[in-house]
Scaffold this motif. Sequence first.
Motif: not given
Length: 62
Positions: A14, A18-21, A37-40, A44-45
């Motif tokens: 990533c 770490v976070t993708a919208a 919202r999804v974490n890597c 693990k964010g």
Amino acid sequence: MPQHARTLPVCRDCDGFVTAAIDAGTRHRDGTRATLRVNCPACKGTGHTLPRSATALVRVGR
């Protein structure tokens, strides 16, 4: 003298973001977009990964 902080390597999956919208394709009543919202999953964010030597020790069980 300045203290040197130990820096962890940035996650290669990533690159520290770490976070993708993700756009869900719909809109709320006020006109804003609905997003997920999804974490890597690799880091693990956290945005960082463990050095390879520490990872090898974990695999061995020490």
